[in-house]
Each structure stands twice: as structure tokens, then as C-alpha cells.
Design an enzyme around this catalytic site. Sequence first.
Site, PDB file in Angstrom:
ATOM      1  N   CYS A  82      -2.559  -0.036   7.388  1.00  0.00           N
ATOM      2  CA  CYS A  82      -1.826   1.217   7.227  1.00  0.00           C
ATOM      3  C   CYS A  82      -2.029   2.146   8.414  1.00  0.00           C
ATOM      4  O   CYS A  82      -1.100   2.830   8.836  1.00  0.00           O
ATOM      5  CB  CYS A  82      -2.230   1.882   5.921  1.00  0.00           C
ATOM      6  SG  CYS A  82      -1.726   0.913   4.481  1.00  0.00           S
TER       7      CYS A  82
ATOM      8  N   HIS B 279       0.838  -1.202   0.000  1.00  0.00           N
ATOM      9  CA  HIS B 279       0.000   0.000   0.000  1.00  0.00           C
ATOM     10  C   HIS B 279       0.872   1.252   0.000  1.00  0.00           C
ATOM     11  O   HIS B 279       1.993   1.247   0.523  1.00  0.00           O
ATOM     12  CB  HIS B 279      -0.905   0.014   1.220  1.00  0.00           C
ATOM     13  CG  HIS B 279      -1.974  -1.037   1.195  1.00  0.00           C
ATOM     14  ND1 HIS B 279      -3.107  -0.938   1.957  1.00  0.00           N
ATOM     15  CD2 HIS B 279      -2.076  -2.204   0.510  1.00  0.00           C
ATOM     16  CE1 HIS B 279      -3.872  -2.003   1.739  1.00  0.00           C
ATOM     17  NE2 HIS B 279      -3.261  -2.782   0.863  1.00  0.00           N
TER      18      HIS B 279
ATOM     19  N   CYS C  90      -6.370   2.015   5.509  1.00  0.00           N
ATOM     20  CA  CYS C  90      -6.987   0.767   5.962  1.00  0.00           C
ATOM     21  C   CYS C  90      -6.442   0.431   7.357  1.00  0.00           C
ATOM     22  O   CYS C  90      -5.593   1.133   7.901  1.00  0.00           O
ATOM     23  CB  CYS C  90      -6.678  -0.361   4.974  1.00  0.00           C
ATOM     24  SG  CYS C  90      -4.937  -0.890   4.998  1.00  0.00           S
TER      25      CYS C  90
ATOM     26  N   GLU D 293       0.806   3.908   1.762  1.00  0.00           N
ATOM     27  CA  GLU D 293       1.230   4.342   3.091  1.00  0.00           C
ATOM     28  C   GLU D 293       2.404   3.521   3.601  1.00  0.00           C
ATOM     29  O   GLU D 293       3.359   4.068   4.171  1.00  0.00           O
ATOM     30  CB  GLU D 293       0.075   4.230   4.104  1.00  0.00           C
ATOM     31  CG  GLU D 293      -1.152   5.035   3.740  1.00  0.00           C
ATOM     32  CD  GLU D 293      -2.218   4.255   2.990  1.00  0.00           C
ATOM     33  OE1 GLU D 293      -3.401   4.528   3.193  1.00  0.00           O
ATOM     34  OE2 GLU D 293      -1.858   3.358   2.174  1.00  0.00           O
TER      35      GLU D 293
END
Length: 143
Positions: free
Chosen positions: A79, A46, A76, A48
Site C-alpha cells: 500500500c 486492502h 504495508c 488503501e
Amino acid sequence: MREALEEAKKAGMAGDVPIGAVIARDGLIVARGHNRTEADRDPTGHAEMIAIRAAADALGARRLSGCSMYVTAEPCVMCAGACILARLDAVYAGTDSPKSGAGGSVKDILTSGELNHTLIYEVGILRSECAALLKGFFADLRR
């Protein structure tokens, strides 16, 4: 947030969900990331997570005190947890993630106060642009 949007566009052009993130300290960007879950076949790829790893490497520290993250969509659970563990001062999100967001949409990890670190969390910076990028991506997928 505009820099995070540029990162998100890179993800979308590569076939990944268009989410981008940048981490800044003292007004300077120290790290960037965009989703690479498909490109790297990595469920942790991801934006992040990539930005946090890059910031830790650039700053030579696992704790990112004094840093803020700008991300195009609400983080999410994974993250959000990483943002807490990295000790970010703040997370600024472009738009909500109503199906997976952990900044209050589905869960509230970022500001719950139940964990060992708290941070500033705000959502809505360039909301329409961030949301349009995601909506367009998923509309194209459905076609």
C-alpha cells in the site's frame, strides 16, 4: 480520520481486519475503501488499494496529485508503494503497524526519499480509537 474509522468498522463487521481509508481533495472525500481481503479472497484487497482505485476512477486520472489519504493504520509495503505510485500528496495514519508498517515501523517506503516521489506522512491522528478497533478485532479472533 473519523470517516476512515467508519470504513474500518465495515471491514470488521464483515470479518476482515478493520482498516479503513478515505482520500480527500480540496477538503472533499473523493474515495473510500475498507479491507476486503477475506470477502473478496484477494490479497490486494486492502483499504488503501481500494480507495486509490476508486479515487483514480472518480477523478479520471492515475496520478492523485492534490489528494491526501487518511487511513486507520500505517500502510504495508504494498500500500505504501501504491501511495507513492499514485503520487498522493500526503498520507495520514491513525496508528502504527509494528509488524508490517512501511511508514517507518518495519520499512520506510513513504518518506525514505529513495523513490521517485515523496509525500508527507504523519501518524497518530485518533491513535487510541484506531488502535482499539484493531486490538479488539484480534482479541476476538483469539477467543
